[in-house]
Write a protein that holds these residues in place. Sequence first.
Motif, short mmCIF file in Angstrom:
data_model
loop_
_atom_site.label_atom_id
_atom_site.label_comp_id
_atom_site.label_asym_id
_atom_site.label_seq_id
_atom_site.Cartn_x
_atom_site.Cartn_y
_atom_site.Cartn_z
N LYS A 128 44.23 74.55 49.98
CA LYS A 128 42.97 74.60 50.75
C LYS A 128 41.78 74.63 49.78
CE LYS A 128 40.75 77.13 54.56
NZ LYS A 128 39.41 76.84 54.19
N PHE A 129 41.86 75.48 48.75
CA PHE A 129 40.78 75.56 47.77
C PHE A 129 40.65 74.22 47.03
CE2 PHE A 129 38.54 76.67 43.92
CZ PHE A 129 37.65 77.66 44.32
N LEU A 130 41.78 73.61 46.67
CA LEU A 130 41.77 72.32 45.98
C LEU A 130 41.08 71.27 46.84
CD1 LEU A 130 42.71 70.56 43.56
CD2 LEU A 130 44.80 70.14 44.86
N GLU A 131 41.43 71.21 48.11
CA GLU A 131 40.83 70.23 49.02
C GLU A 131 39.32 70.43 49.13
OE1 GLU A 131 40.34 67.09 51.53
OE2 GLU A 131 42.20 67.62 50.51
N GLU A 132 38.86 71.68 49.11
CA GLU A 132 37.43 71.98 49.25
C GLU A 132 36.67 71.82 47.94
OE1 GLU A 132 37.62 75.95 50.78
OE2 GLU A 132 38.12 75.28 52.82
N SER A 133 37.36 71.66 46.84
CA SER A 133 36.72 71.54 45.53
C SER A 133 36.06 70.18 45.35
CB SER A 133 37.74 71.76 44.41
OG SER A 133 38.20 73.09 44.42
N LYS A 134 34.89 70.19 44.76
CA LYS A 134 34.19 68.95 44.42
C LYS A 134 34.64 68.41 43.06
CE LYS A 134 31.52 68.78 48.02
NZ LYS A 134 31.69 67.72 49.01
N ALA A 135 35.22 69.29 42.25
CA ALA A 135 35.68 68.90 40.92
C ALA A 135 37.01 69.57 40.62
CB ALA A 135 34.66 69.28 39.86
N VAL A 136 37.83 68.88 39.82
CA VAL A 136 39.12 69.43 39.41
C VAL A 136 39.30 69.16 37.92
CG1 VAL A 136 41.61 69.49 39.79
CG2 VAL A 136 40.07 68.88 41.69
N ILE A 137 39.59 70.20 37.18
CA ILE A 137 39.92 70.09 35.76
C ILE A 137 41.42 70.31 35.64
CG2 ILE A 137 39.55 70.99 33.44
CD1 ILE A 137 36.82 72.10 34.47
N PHE A 138 42.13 69.34 35.07
CA PHE A 138 43.58 69.45 34.88
C PHE A 138 43.88 69.82 33.44
CE2 PHE A 138 43.42 66.73 38.64
CZ PHE A 138 44.40 67.29 39.42
N GLY A 139 44.81 70.76 33.26
CA GLY A 139 45.22 71.19 31.94
C GLY A 139 46.71 71.07 31.74
N THR A 140 47.10 70.69 30.54
CA THR A 140 48.51 70.47 30.25
C THR A 140 48.85 70.83 28.81
OG1 THR A 140 50.30 68.82 30.28
CG2 THR A 140 48.14 68.05 29.59
N PRO A 141 50.05 71.33 28.60
CA PRO A 141 50.56 71.39 27.23
C PRO A 141 50.94 69.97 26.81
CG PRO A 141 52.20 72.22 28.78
CD PRO A 141 50.98 71.91 29.57
N THR A 142 51.02 69.76 25.52
CA THR A 142 51.38 68.44 24.99
C THR A 142 52.84 68.45 24.56
OG1 THR A 142 49.13 68.18 24.19
CG2 THR A 142 50.78 66.70 23.27
N TYR A 143 53.60 67.50 25.09
CA TYR A 143 55.00 67.32 24.72
C TYR A 143 55.21 65.89 24.27
CZ TYR A 143 55.67 71.62 27.43
OH TYR A 143 55.58 72.90 27.92
N TYR A 144 55.65 65.71 23.04
CA TYR A 144 55.91 64.37 22.52
C TYR A 144 54.75 63.42 22.79
CZ TYR A 144 60.57 66.24 21.99
OH TYR A 144 61.63 67.02 21.64
N ALA A 145 53.54 63.89 22.54
CA ALA A 145 52.30 63.14 22.65
C ALA A 145 51.98 62.69 24.07
CB ALA A 145 52.30 61.94 21.70
N THR A 146 52.45 63.43 25.05
CA THR A 146 52.05 63.15 26.42
C THR A 146 51.96 64.45 27.20
OG1 THR A 146 52.37 61.66 28.30
CG2 THR A 146 54.36 62.70 27.40
N PHE A 147 51.53 64.36 28.44
CA PHE A 147 51.38 65.56 29.24
C PHE A 147 52.71 65.96 29.85
CE2 PHE A 147 50.30 62.05 32.03
CZ PHE A 147 50.81 62.38 33.28
N SER A 148 52.77 67.16 30.39
CA SER A 148 54.03 67.73 30.85
C SER A 148 54.61 66.97 32.04
CB SER A 148 53.84 69.21 31.24
OG SER A 148 53.15 69.32 32.47
N TRP A 149 55.92 66.94 32.11
CA TRP A 149 56.57 66.26 33.23
C TRP A 149 56.28 66.98 34.54
CZ3 TRP A 149 59.99 68.74 36.39
CH2 TRP A 149 60.65 69.87 35.90
#
Length: 161
Positions: free
Chosen positions: A44-65
């Motif tokens: 619900k909070f995600l749907e109401e958000s005007k912006a989303v920042i995504f964060g990920t650890p790095t695995y083998y030079a890409t984002f997490s599965w």
Amino acid sequence: MKLSIVYYSQTGNTKKIAEVIKEGVEKSGNIQVKTMSIEDMDYKFLEESKAVIFGTPTYYATFSWQIKKWFDTCKECDLSGKLGAVFATENVLGGGADVAELSLIGHMLVKGMLIYSAGSSQGQPYTHFGAVCTKDGDEAQRDRARIFGERIGKKTLEIFD
């Protein structure tokens, strides 16, 4: 106005940086910000958000599965028209965070998001694709992550307020 910081964190490093970025967003003005793991989402909070920042650890030079699976299977999440930004953590300098961020940005574009990194337009510190920290960051990296959050918050207000 709401802004979500969505991340995956196996060791806790990415979660710590999400909290640092949240501090920066909170400095930007009248924004309600929430950090949340993809494993414990407030849709619900995600749907109401005007912006989303995504964060990920790095695995083998890409984002997490786990983040990839979320993007592939979360059909009910409408991200179109939202401002998007990314950050990554890595174990060692040069661990592929830039590649991970670019790959994640590609998924965000497919979902119809508007991507913003602050780039060099805001001056030092430059953010090419998104904030990057080694493990949970040294003080200088955490300061840059805070500034990154503040810039994303200000741009969210500029666009949607």
